[in-house]
Each structure stands twice: as C-alpha cells, then as structure tokens.
Design an enzyme around this catalytic site. Structure first.
Site, PDB file in Angstrom:
ATOM      1  N   SER A   1       0.804  -1.222   0.000  1.00  0.00           N
ATOM      2  CA  SER A   1       0.000   0.000   0.000  1.00  0.00           C
ATOM      3  C   SER A   1       0.841   1.278   0.000  1.00  0.00           C
ATOM      4  CB  SER A   1      -0.932  -0.065   1.212  1.00  0.00           C
ATOM      5  OG  SER A   1      -1.829   0.970   1.215  1.00  0.00           O
TER       6      SER A   1
ATOM      7  N   PRO B   1      -1.612   2.044  19.522  1.00  0.00           N
ATOM      8  CA  PRO B   1      -0.509   1.341  18.866  1.00  0.00           C
ATOM      9  C   PRO B   1      -0.838   1.177  17.388  1.00  0.00           C
ATOM     10  CG  PRO B   1      -1.854  -0.208  20.132  1.00  0.00           C
ATOM     11  CD  PRO B   1      -2.467   1.145  20.336  1.00  0.00           C
TER      12      PRO B   1
HETATM   13  C1  16G Z   1      -4.303  -0.231   7.263  1.00  0.00           C
HETATM   14  C2  16G Z   1      -5.795  -0.218   7.151  1.00  0.00           C
HETATM   15  C3  16G Z   1      -6.311   1.188   7.146  1.00  0.00           C
HETATM   16  C4  16G Z   1      -5.823   1.916   8.371  1.00  0.00           C
HETATM   17  C5  16G Z   1      -4.332   1.803   8.514  1.00  0.00           C
HETATM   18  C6  16G Z   1      -3.906   2.305   9.863  1.00  0.00           C
HETATM   19  C7  16G Z   1      -7.146  -1.807   5.919  1.00  0.00           C
HETATM   20  C8  16G Z   1      -7.398  -2.438   4.587  1.00  0.00           C
HETATM   21  N1  16G Z   1      -6.197  -0.882   5.931  1.00  0.00           N
HETATM   22  O1  16G Z   1      -3.708   0.362   6.146  1.00  0.00           O
HETATM   23  O2  16G Z   1      -7.688   1.144   7.135  1.00  0.00           O
HETATM   24  O3  16G Z   1      -6.162   3.268   8.324  1.00  0.00           O
HETATM   25  O4  16G Z   1      -3.951   0.448   8.430  1.00  0.00           O
HETATM   26  O5  16G Z   1      -2.562   2.084  10.040  1.00  0.00           O
HETATM   27  O6  16G Z   1      -7.779  -2.116   6.905  1.00  0.00           O
HETATM   28  P1  16G Z   1      -1.912   2.160  11.465  1.00  0.00           P
HETATM   29  O7  16G Z   1      -2.564   1.115  12.330  1.00  0.00           O
HETATM   30  O8  16G Z   1      -0.464   1.914  11.222  1.00  0.00           O
HETATM   31  O9  16G Z   1      -2.176   3.542  11.979  1.00  0.00           O
HETATM   32 ZN    ZN Z   2      -3.568   1.309   0.115  1.00  0.00          ZN
END
Ligand code: 16G
Ligand code: ZN
Length: 547
Positions: free
Chosen positions: A68, A498
C-alpha cells in the site's frame, strides 16, 4: 485427486525457506514487512488461500501482494474472502500461526489446519492473485502461485492491478448476478459507463471545470488511470503526475499518505492556477484525498472526512428527492476531524458513529444502515447499500430520474472496499452536479488544525485502548495525564494508539490553532515516551525550538 503434504514441505525447504525468526502477525492490512523476508510468507499464503477456497466450497479467494502506502523496500499480502470482504478474523489467527511455524513443522501444521476445519482436500479450489508494481512483487507472486500449486489448486494471475480491482474480480467471479466479469476490461467498462451516464454529456457546470491533476504515487493507480483516460470520451481531462516511470519511487514524496500526513503537495507538481483541483491516491489505489493551493500559495487538504460529508450530503438530497424511506448513516474513526463530526451532527443531521481504525470495522458498522457511508480521514472509504435499499431504488428508477442516478451511483461505487479511482469519479460526479469548485466544497466547514506523531517504544502493545481507540486504558494513569494536558487547549483533542502496521505508537492531536496543536502533540508524545517505555531521542519542545 490425491494431495501429498510432503510437497508443501519440499517446496518450502527447496524454494521458500523461512529466513526470519521474528514472529509476524496478520494485522489490519495482512502481513507487511521488508520484501526480502516475505518469500516464505507468500508461499504459505498461497497454501492458505487454497485451503480457504476449499473450506468455502470452491469459491474464489483473492490474494493481493502490496504494501500500500509503505516505502519501496516493503511488501505485503492480504487475502480477500468470497464476497470481496477482508479475511474472516478467525482465519487471521490461522494465517498468523501458519507463517510462524518452522519449515520442519509445516507439513504437520498444514495437516492440522485441514483436520481442524474439516477441509476436503480433494475438492476444487480457485485462487486469484494480483500485485502492485514494486520490483519484488513478481517474485512474491510466483511464491503465492507455487503455494497454490503445491496443494493442486487452480491459480489465476492478474499481474499488476490495484487492490480494489482484485476485490472486484473476486466478487465478479463469485456472484451470479450481473456484477461484471472478472476482467480488467469489465472493471473499466462498469465504472466508465456509469460515470459517463451520470455526466450525461454535461462536462462542465457552474464553477465546476472538468480538468484535474492526478498524483499516481508512482504506483499502480497511475498506470490504471492512464488506462481509464484512454477509454473515457473526454468526459474528464486528467493530467497524471508521478506515473512510476523513470526514477520515481512508489509513495516517495508523493501519494495520498504523504499529502495527508505531511500536509503538502507531492513532488513534480506542475505550475497550475491557484484553486486547481488535485487528487492523490496511494501506492495500491485504495485511498484518495484531494488538495489545492490558494492564491497565497497556501496548501489545503480535502481528506476522507471531506469526501464523506460531500457524499452523505448528496445521497441525502437524492434520497429525499426520490421520496424513499432509507436510513442513511456515516461511519468515522477517532482520526476524523472534530469540525467534520460537528458539521455532520449539526448541519447534515446524519447519524454518525465512531469505530476503531481499520476498514473492516468501518465496513461492518456501515452495513447496519440502508445506505452506509464510511471513510477514514486518510481517504479510504466507500458506500454500502443494503439489498432492500437496492431493490427500492431499482423499483423507483423505473419512473424517477433521481432514482436512476442513484442506481448508477451503485454501479460507480466499489462497494466491497474503498477504491481511489471509483471514489474520485464519484466526487467528480457530485461536484459537477452541484456546480462546485474546490472553494465551494471547502466552504462547508473549516478543519481544526491537526497533527500526528510516531513514537518509538519498547513494546507498542503496552498501549491498550477502548471506546473506538479514543480512551487509553493501559498503561495506567496515561489517560488521566492526557486529559489534564488536553484541558489546557481550546478545542483540544488527542488520543494515542498502537499502530497496526508499524512498530510505533501513534499520537493524534487537534486544537484551535497550529501553534496549539504542535504543543499539544508534543506534550502527549512526551507522556507516551515517559509512561509507555519510549526509546530513541526525546521529542523537542516546539516552543523551545524557536529560542
Ligand atoms: C491499514 C488499514 C487502514 C488503516 C491503517 C492504519 C485496511 C485495509 N487498511 O492500512 O484502514 O487506516 O492500516 O494504520 O484495513 P496504522 O494502524 O499503522 O495507523
Ligand atoms: Zn492502500
């Protein structure tokens, strides 16, 4: 068909030996990490997808290889369930265990999964695999395919595609209705034809101009947009920057995450008129944000919250016009700007709920409404329509033009997952319908200044949260300290959680002014460093930085 689980072990030992001892977890975004450690993970996910397909009676399971918005050296893998949804959570645990066992234990472990889940290994299975355009993705795709082959499953490779396209293919393959065919052409056809029908030849309207700049993050979203442009009848004039050709690296100084988090324009922005509409997607094109620069050179962001409010407002208006009795609701996370929530509650008067970060939480909640709009502030989101809403709209569309538009919106939107390109076409449709430029769109409310910090700690899991991540319950005392700090700031709000994708604790802060928000984020960041085992250099106090 007879299956010899020895083959799984043999493949693993010869071609995909496990070369990392670190335990990894199937998180919100599947498995993610440095690409050089992912070969064995990919192979095993090929094995798991095959078992999952057999468990689901031969339904197609998708596997998407992407990291991503992460930097170029990273990669990752996500499984897609038959209806296009994220992998069921009980299988996330199975996935985690499977990738962490040693090569020697693998054969026996796979046997156990088969036994525990009563899987008929002689039945047929179908796995679809796609990847982003990182240079290591083809190698990892081959590992997934070999995992499928090791269990004598059927694998179909889609090559370089966006994450939402993979979701589309899986749903198309598994549904009998006229959803579309599981091909790239069918995907383009569905989106472009509904978009162009909604435009109905009217490319410009009021303040709306049909040209925009599109930042493809040097990822798959750039290539696919070029394909869209080829197929569109000039209904939209898109200039694609950061196309991923030449030296540009995926997500480096560009893309939706960069624009949102750094709150600045991407690299390679052409010299454009003030207030030109610009859009950024992330590396696998499942997130989108808009932005522009005003006549004083000031940067303005129109993020997921802004898209959600625009979409909810439009849908309410259309539903009212068709005189349909449908319950519309909006779903956000703690990251939603406070000003957007106020606007939704006080102006739009749409029910709004807050859920933990991660698409599956938002999606799940949105399904409670007839028409559920969900967006994360980072630009990931979509609309889901219940079956009964769909049939009511289809019925009304026989006689009512507005209902016909709603029906086209259902075709335009990728209901299974946030789709940057489909979301962008939806925003363009609404702005055109309203005759709005970015100034009109921005006028609804003013975002509160906000900031995010990443704090390194010994173990990020010492932070435990509740109330959709808005309240921290562990380590004890941290929330009380945060509350005391927040109370000193006008319109102050802050939370810590986290990360699910990186080894850090995230701090979010918002307040009435830019200076305040910097100070607030710093103070909360320091609390995390002090009370949750911070490692690395102490944060610098912004008010001392000017001394
Ligand atoms: C992932 C999630 C996204 C979220 C992000 C937060 C999916 C498909 N993707 O990319 O929705 O905003 O994680 O990242 O669920 P973090 O936990 O590192 O803040
Ligand atoms: Zn993405």
């Amino acid at each position: 068909m007879s299956i010899n689980l020895r083959t799984v072990y043999a493949f693993a030992r010869e071609m995909y030996p496990k070369n990392s001892k670190e335990t990894i977890q199937y998180g919100t975004a599947g498995f993610r990490g440095k690409a050089e450690f992912l070969d064995s993970v990919m192979f095993r996910m090929g094995v798991l997808a095959t078992l999952r397909s057999r468990y689901r009676e031969g339904a197609v399971i998708g596997v998407m290889i992407t990291a991503s918005h992460n930097p170029e050296p990273d990669n990752g893998v996500k499984l897609i369930d038959p209806k296009g949804e994220m992998l069921e959570s009980s299988w996330e645990k199975i996935a985690t265990d499977l990738v962490n066992v040693s090569d020697q234990e693998l054969e026996q472990h796979v046997g156990q999964i088969i036994k525990d889940n009563n899987i008929d290994v002689t039945s047929s299975s179908y796995v679809y695999v796609g990847m982003d355009n990182r240079y290591h993705s083809p190698r990892l795709l081959k590992a997934v395919a070999d995992g499928v082959i090791a269990l004598k499953g059927n694998v179909r490779e889609f090559g370089i595609v966006t994450t939402p396209m993979m979701h589309f293919f899986v749903v198309a393959a598994n549904t009998k209705e006229a959803y579309g065919k599981p091909t790239e052409e069918s995907y383009y056809e569905k989106l472009i034809s509904s978009f162009e029908k909604l435009r109905n030849g009217r490319v410009e309207n009021g303040n709306y101009r049909n040209s925009l700049i599109y930042d493809g993050a040097n990822g798959v979203g750039a290539r696919k947009m070029l394909q869209f442009i080829k197929r569109m009848n000039n209904s939209l004039a898109v200039t694609v920057i950061n196309q991923g050709i030449g030296t540009g690296k995926i997500n480096e100084d560009c893309g939706a995450d960069h624009v949102k988090v750094k709150q600045r324009v991407p690299v390679n922005m052409p010299d454009v008129e003030p207030f030109t509409r610009c859009v950024s997607v992330d590396g696998d094109a499942d997130r989108v944000v808009y932005f522009y620069t005003d006549d004083e050179g000031q940067f303005h962001l129109l993020d997921g919250d802004r898209i959600a409010t625009l979409v909810a407002d439009y849908l309410m208006e259309q539903i009212k016009r068709c005189d349909l009795n449908l319950r519309i609701g909006l779903v956000q996370t703690a990251y939603a700007n406070g000003a957007s929530t106020d606007y939704i509650v006080n102006e739009l008067k749409v029910p709004v709920s807050c859920v933990p970060t991660g698409v599956k939480h938002l999606h799940h909640k949105a399904l409670e409404y007839d028409v559920g709009v969900y967006f994360e502030a980072n630009g990931h989101g979509t609309i889901v329509f219940s079956d009964s809403a769909k049939s009511l709209i289809a019925e009304a569309a026989k006689t009512n033009e507005d209902a016909k538009s709603l029906l086209l919106i259902i075709d335009l939107i990728n209901e299974t997952v946030g789709d940057a390109i489909s979301d962008m076409l939806l925003v363009e449709t609404i702005l055109n319908h309203k005759g709005w430029d970015v100034k009109d769109w921005s006028a609804a409310y003013n975002d509160l200044p906000n900031l995010q910090l990443k704090i390194s700690v010994q173990d990020r899991n010492v932070i435990k949260t509740t109330d959709a991540e808005r309240v921290c319950v562990e380590p004890q005392g941290l929330q009380e300290e945060i509350n005391k700090v927040v109370a000193n700031y006008k319109r102050g709000r802050s939370f810590v959680r986290p990360s699910g994708t990186e080894d850090v604790v995230r701090v979010y802060a918002e307040a009435a002014t830019k200076e305040d928000v910097q100070q607030l984020a710093y103070e909360v960041g320091r609390l995390v460093q002090r009370l949750a085992g911070g490692v690395g250099p102490e944060l610098v106090n912004p008010s001392n930085a000017h001394l």
